[in-house]
Design an enzyme around this catalytic site. Structure first.
Site, PDB file in Angstrom:
ATOM      1  N   ASN A  24     -13.416  32.895 -42.856  1.00  0.00           N
ATOM      2  CA  ASN A  24     -13.530  31.610 -42.164  1.00  0.00           C
ATOM      3  C   ASN A  24     -12.285  31.470 -41.301  1.00  0.00           C
ATOM      4  O   ASN A  24     -11.363  32.279 -41.395  1.00  0.00           O
ATOM      5  CB  ASN A  24     -13.658  30.445 -43.162  1.00  0.00           C
ATOM      6  CG  ASN A  24     -12.477  30.375 -44.100  1.00  0.00           C
ATOM      7  OD1 ASN A  24     -11.325  30.236 -43.674  1.00  0.00           O
ATOM      8  ND2 ASN A  24     -12.727  30.539 -45.385  1.00  0.00           N
ATOM      9  N   VAL A  33     -18.081  37.549 -49.563  1.00  0.00           N
ATOM     10  CA  VAL A  33     -17.362  38.771 -49.162  1.00  0.00           C
ATOM     11  C   VAL A  33     -15.860  38.498 -49.129  1.00  0.00           C
ATOM     12  O   VAL A  33     -15.050  39.275 -49.641  1.00  0.00           O
ATOM     13  CB  VAL A  33     -17.829  39.231 -47.764  1.00  0.00           C
ATOM     14  CG1 VAL A  33     -16.973  40.377 -47.237  1.00  0.00           C
ATOM     15  CG2 VAL A  33     -19.290  39.655 -47.799  1.00  0.00           C
ATOM     16  N   ASP A  34     -15.495  37.343 -48.559  1.00  0.00           N
ATOM     17  CA  ASP A  34     -14.083  36.957 -48.410  1.00  0.00           C
ATOM     18  C   ASP A  34     -13.394  36.947 -49.768  1.00  0.00           C
ATOM     19  O   ASP A  34     -12.328  37.531 -49.972  1.00  0.00           O
ATOM     20  CB  ASP A  34     -14.053  35.550 -47.783  1.00  0.00           C
ATOM     21  CG  ASP A  34     -12.768  35.254 -47.038  1.00  0.00           C
ATOM     22  OD1 ASP A  34     -12.644  34.129 -46.530  1.00  0.00           O
ATOM     23  OD2 ASP A  34     -11.896  36.144 -46.959  1.00  0.00           O
ATOM     24  N   THR A 123     -24.891  35.352 -43.115  1.00  0.00           N
ATOM     25  CA  THR A 123     -26.185  35.195 -43.826  1.00  0.00           C
ATOM     26  C   THR A 123     -26.008  34.636 -45.238  1.00  0.00           C
ATOM     27  O   THR A 123     -26.984  34.501 -45.978  1.00  0.00           O
ATOM     28  CB  THR A 123     -26.929  36.547 -43.925  1.00  0.00           C
ATOM     29  OG1 THR A 123     -26.140  37.433 -44.736  1.00  0.00           O
ATOM     30  CG2 THR A 123     -27.179  37.147 -42.566  1.00  0.00           C
ATOM     31  N   TYR A 126     -22.909  30.649 -44.733  1.00  0.00           N
ATOM     32  CA  TYR A 126     -23.132  30.079 -43.387  1.00  0.00           C
ATOM     33  C   TYR A 126     -24.614  29.973 -43.005  1.00  0.00           C
ATOM     34  O   TYR A 126     -24.938  29.544 -41.904  1.00  0.00           O
ATOM     35  CB  TYR A 126     -22.338  30.866 -42.336  1.00  0.00           C
ATOM     36  CG  TYR A 126     -20.838  30.558 -42.322  1.00  0.00           C
ATOM     37  CD1 TYR A 126     -20.293  29.594 -43.180  1.00  0.00           C
ATOM     38  CD2 TYR A 126     -19.976  31.228 -41.468  1.00  0.00           C
ATOM     39  CE1 TYR A 126     -18.946  29.311 -43.176  1.00  0.00           C
ATOM     40  CE2 TYR A 126     -18.609  30.953 -41.457  1.00  0.00           C
ATOM     41  CZ  TYR A 126     -18.112  29.986 -42.314  1.00  0.00           C
ATOM     42  OH  TYR A 126     -16.758  29.709 -42.316  1.00  0.00           O
TER      43      TYR A 126
HETATM   44  N1  APR Z   1     -20.398  42.995 -50.644  1.00  0.00           N
HETATM   45  C1  APR Z   1     -21.355  42.970 -49.674  1.00  0.00           C
HETATM   46  N2  APR Z   1     -22.019  41.859 -49.317  1.00  0.00           N
HETATM   47  C2  APR Z   1     -21.709  40.714 -49.957  1.00  0.00           C
HETATM   48  C3  APR Z   1     -20.710  40.638 -50.974  1.00  0.00           C
HETATM   49  C4  APR Z   1     -20.050  41.853 -51.299  1.00  0.00           C
HETATM   50  N3  APR Z   1     -19.094  41.896 -52.253  1.00  0.00           N
HETATM   51  N4  APR Z   1     -20.636  39.336 -51.403  1.00  0.00           N
HETATM   52  C5  APR Z   1     -21.543  38.643 -50.696  1.00  0.00           C
HETATM   53  N5  APR Z   1     -22.193  39.449 -49.835  1.00  0.00           N
HETATM   54  C6  APR Z   1     -23.250  39.123 -48.877  1.00  0.00           C
HETATM   55  C7  APR Z   1     -23.970  37.818 -49.052  1.00  0.00           C
HETATM   56  O1  APR Z   1     -25.040  37.984 -49.973  1.00  0.00           O
HETATM   57  C8  APR Z   1     -24.457  37.555 -47.629  1.00  0.00           C
HETATM   58  O2  APR Z   1     -25.662  38.254 -47.383  1.00  0.00           O
HETATM   59  O3  APR Z   1     -22.594  39.000 -47.605  1.00  0.00           O
HETATM   60  C9  APR Z   1     -23.362  38.160 -46.747  1.00  0.00           C
HETATM   61  C10 APR Z   1     -22.410  37.125 -46.127  1.00  0.00           C
HETATM   62  O4  APR Z   1     -22.217  36.086 -47.063  1.00  0.00           O
HETATM   63  P1  APR Z   1     -20.808  35.282 -47.193  1.00  0.00           P
HETATM   64  O5  APR Z   1     -19.821  36.150 -47.853  1.00  0.00           O
HETATM   65  O6  APR Z   1     -21.152  33.970 -47.814  1.00  0.00           O
HETATM   66  O7  APR Z   1     -20.314  35.069 -45.692  1.00  0.00           O
HETATM   67  P2  APR Z   1     -20.817  34.049 -44.565  1.00  0.00           P
HETATM   68  O8  APR Z   1     -22.238  33.661 -44.757  1.00  0.00           O
HETATM   69  O9  APR Z   1     -20.394  34.698 -43.273  1.00  0.00           O
HETATM   70  O10 APR Z   1     -19.937  32.746 -44.841  1.00  0.00           O
HETATM   71  C11 APR Z   1     -18.559  32.819 -44.622  1.00  0.00           C
HETATM   72  O11 APR Z   1     -18.116  31.990 -46.795  1.00  0.00           O
HETATM   73  O12 APR Z   1     -16.939  33.049 -48.413  1.00  0.00           O
HETATM   74  C12 APR Z   1     -16.853  32.110 -47.443  1.00  0.00           C
HETATM   75  O13 APR Z   1     -14.564  32.199 -46.736  1.00  0.00           O
HETATM   76  C13 APR Z   1     -15.884  32.500 -46.354  1.00  0.00           C
HETATM   77  O14 APR Z   1     -15.949  30.332 -45.366  1.00  0.00           O
HETATM   78  C14 APR Z   1     -16.409  31.669 -45.224  1.00  0.00           C
HETATM   79  C15 APR Z   1     -17.913  31.717 -45.421  1.00  0.00           C
END
Ligand code: APR
Length: 174
Positions: A24, A33-34, A123, A126
């Protein structure tokens, strides 16, 4: 032409030159993922992010932009943090999502990275619909100039995401 590979698993385990983080704008961590990257990568990543905030990114990283840090304890060399757009039904933010992939590849090429792992940006938290997110991801990576990048892996966390990327991959031609 960049080679594209689909993987189902945890992106933090990928042995690639650069792992892309779905961050973010604060660059100070989060869930998904973060959270996984900071948890497994250790404090050096957050330290590097804080240094970026204290220097060039005082207001945070803008949506669609990308910036690299160390990967800390991850098997990868670099983490490329990018900020995806929050999905909106009213406004078409597809270009911002495409920019995440394009800018991340540009930063990867600047680093001389050969292999890059992407999650399905936007996905998760967000809320971007997976099928459309997959379509934008694959179309953008296919059309982006790779520079040093030879291989892009999309690392999908579950079978549903993997199937969506497989379908988008098949419909996008060879
Ligand atoms: N490895 C691969 N894919 C993952 C993992 C992982 N360890 N964890 C989650 N995912 C997938 C989720 O299932 C989703 O399909 O990654 C995709 C993106 O999800 P998010 O991590 O929630 O990212 P996003 O939708 O871009 O939202 C970003 O979420 O975690 C917070 O700090 C981040 O505020 C930011 C927001």
């Amino acid at each position: 032409m960049v080679r594209i590979i689909l993987v189902q698993g945890d992106i933090t385990a990928e042995r690639v030159d650069a792992v892309v983080n779905a961050a973010n704008s604060s660059l100070l961590g989060g869930g998904g993922v973060d959270g996984a990257i900071h948890r497994r990568g250790g404090p050096q990543i957050l330290e590097a992010c804080r240094a970026l905030r204290a220097s060039h990114y005082g207001k945070g990283l803008a949506t669609g932009r990308a910036v690299a840090t160390t990967a800390g304890l991850l098997p990868a060399e670099h983490v490329i943090h990018t900020v995806g757009p929050v999905y909106s039904r009213e406004e078409d933010r597809s270009e911002l999502l495409a920019s995440c992939y394009r800018e991340s590849l540009r930063v990867a090429a600047e680093l001389g990275a050969r292999t890059v792992a992407f999650p399905a940006i936007s996905t998760g938290v967000y809320g971007w619909p997976m099928d459309d997110g997959a379509r934008i991801a694959l179309a953008t990576v296919r059309s982006a100039a790779g520079g040093s990048v030879e291989e892009v892996r999309f690392v999908l966390f579950d079978a549903q995401a993997y199937a969506a990327f497989e379908a988008a991959y098949a419909s996008g031609g060879a």
